[in-house]
Design a protein around this motif. Structure first.
Motif, short mmCIF file in Angstrom:
data_model
loop_
_atom_site.label_atom_id
_atom_site.label_comp_id
_atom_site.label_asym_id
_atom_site.label_seq_id
_atom_site.Cartn_x
_atom_site.Cartn_y
_atom_site.Cartn_z
N GLU A 99 1.03 -1.61 -0.15
CA GLU A 99 0.01 -0.03 0.20
C GLU A 99 0.64 1.06 -0.20
N LYS A 100 1.80 1.37 1.12
CA LYS A 100 2.77 1.87 1.08
C LYS A 100 3.28 2.46 -0.64
N THR A 101 3.82 1.25 -0.90
CA THR A 101 4.93 1.43 -2.48
C THR A 101 3.76 1.99 -3.71
N ASN A 102 2.47 1.68 -3.01
CA ASN A 102 1.55 2.14 -4.18
C ASN A 102 0.88 3.92 -3.78
N LEU A 103 0.99 4.32 -2.41
CA LEU A 103 0.63 6.05 -1.96
C LEU A 103 1.61 6.41 -2.90
N LYS A 104 3.21 5.74 -2.32
CA LYS A 104 4.26 6.78 -3.11
C LYS A 104 3.88 6.69 -4.91
N ARG A 105 4.09 5.56 -5.06
CA ARG A 105 3.69 5.98 -7.08
C ARG A 105 2.88 6.90 -7.44
N GLU A 106 1.17 6.65 -6.45
CA GLU A 106 -0.06 7.99 -6.62
C GLU A 106 0.58 9.31 -6.49
N LEU A 107 1.40 9.62 -4.85
CA LEU A 107 2.10 10.57 -5.22
C LEU A 107 2.82 11.15 -6.20
N ASN A 108 3.77 10.25 -6.62
CA ASN A 108 4.84 11.03 -7.69
C ASN A 108 3.89 11.03 -9.39
N TYR A 109 3.18 10.72 -9.26
CA TYR A 109 2.04 11.07 -10.35
C TYR A 109 1.44 12.67 -9.87
N ILE A 110 1.04 12.22 -8.84
CA ILE A 110 0.45 13.29 -7.98
C ILE A 110 1.17 14.38 -9.29
N ASN A 111 2.77 14.20 -7.61
CA ASN A 111 3.57 15.31 -8.09
C ASN A 111 4.04 15.78 -9.83
N LEU A 112 4.39 14.87 -10.29
CA LEU A 112 4.34 15.03 -11.32
C LEU A 112 3.41 16.06 -12.43
#
Length: 325
Positions: free
Chosen positions: A261-274
């Protein structure tokens, strides 16, 4: 004195006869003994029959009778013949079953036995340090792992009951000494409408038929009631260890889930930041366009203001210059 449908025997050398390559005495069924008496009287005379207690010192001489049971050599007449026949036949069938499918209060267990002891002597001390002696019908020792083997330390006392059930003091003594007891009660269903009542009016053939019916019935299940249900410390230790392992396994699964879940959240956060950076870039570009448009508007307003204050000839000249340009 109890009547038995089976016995042990000594040969002409006064030695007990054992099964081939076994430490268990050979079982002599009453119906086979009577056939031997009829067909080979000489060989029959070489045998002496004895009761089946585990301790040889407790075995007494028996005499086969035409009525389908062995009686003690004493001429004393037993008034409980009916009960003894049922009890002896059920005990015999259980003794010969290496695997028993027990049912205790709707809970089913398949128990594997390596050996049985017949009426072994248990000596316990009571609270006043007086010795108590008990002789359960059978004691079975488990041969393979199962839940009850761990819980009951590998053995089980079996009492076969027709009318007289185990008394409380006996049950308490066994439980206090960590030995489980179950009762197998001879119900109406287990009698199979056999007529062992009144005077001695049955034959060895009747008893043999009853024995075979019991074997077929017990092959499916044996219903019993647990009286003494001790739990060994090792069982609790293993149970706690098993629960710890289960908790550890579930914790690892939960941790892995959280990591995912943490990895998925990080991936989603990176996508949002992008996307945020892209939107910032777009906003900056729009802001620049807006500033350019404001400059153009300012220039247009200045020209419009200048045009508004011009006189007629100036406007005409201005228009002329524009058109000539």
């Amino acid at each position: 004195m109890a009547r038995k449908v089976w016995a042990y025997a000594k040969d002409k050398n006064q030695c007990f006869i054992y099964k081939n390559q076994s430490l268990q005495p050979k079982i002599f069924y009453i119906w086979d003994v009577l056939r031997l008496k009829e067909q080979n009287f000489k060989k029959y005379q070489e045998l002496k029959f004895y009761s089946t207690e585990h301790d040889e010192i407790n075995r007494l001489e028996l005499i086969p009778t035409e009525h389908g049971f062995f009686r003690y050599k004493s001429d004393e007449i037993d008034e409980n013949t009916k009960e003894s026949i049922y009890h002896s036949a059920v005990t015999l069938v259980l003794l010969e079953m290496p695997v028993i499918k027990f049912t205790f209060d709707k809970n089913k267990y398949i128990l594997n036995f390596s050996k049985f002891l017949v009426e072994p002597c248990f000596r316990f001390k009571d609270f006043d340090q007086n010795e108590e002696k008990y002789y359960p019908d059978l004691v079975g020792y488990f041969s393979s792992e199962c839940e009850l083997q761990e819980k009951w330390k590998g053995c089980l006392a079996i009492e076969v009951v027709y009318t007289s059930r185990c008394y409380e003091k006996k049950v308490n003594s066994f439980e206090k000494n960590s030995i489980p007891i179950i009762e197998v009660i001879i119900s109406k269903e287990l009698k199979f409408n056999t007529n062992f009542c009144g005077e001695i009016n049955f034959t060895a053939a009747d008893v043999e038929s009853y024995y075979k019916l019991l074997k077929a019935e017990f092959k499916n299940q044996v219903c019993g009631e647990i009286l003494s249900d001790p739990v060994s410390p090792d069982f609790y230790i293993k149970k706690v260890s098993s629960l710890k392992e289960e908790y550890k396994r579930k914790l690892e699964i939960k941790q892995q889930f959280h990591n995912n879940e943490k990895t998925n959240l990080k991936r989603e956060l990176n996508y949002i930041n992008l996307k945020y950076e892209e939107m910032k870039s777009d906003a900056s570009h729009l802001h620049n366009l807006l500033e350019q448009m404001k400059q153009q508007e300012w220039h247009l307003n200045n020209r419009l203001n200048n045009y508004a204050v011009m006189g007629f000839w100036q406007k005409l000249k201005f228009l002329f210059n524009i058109s000539t340009d």
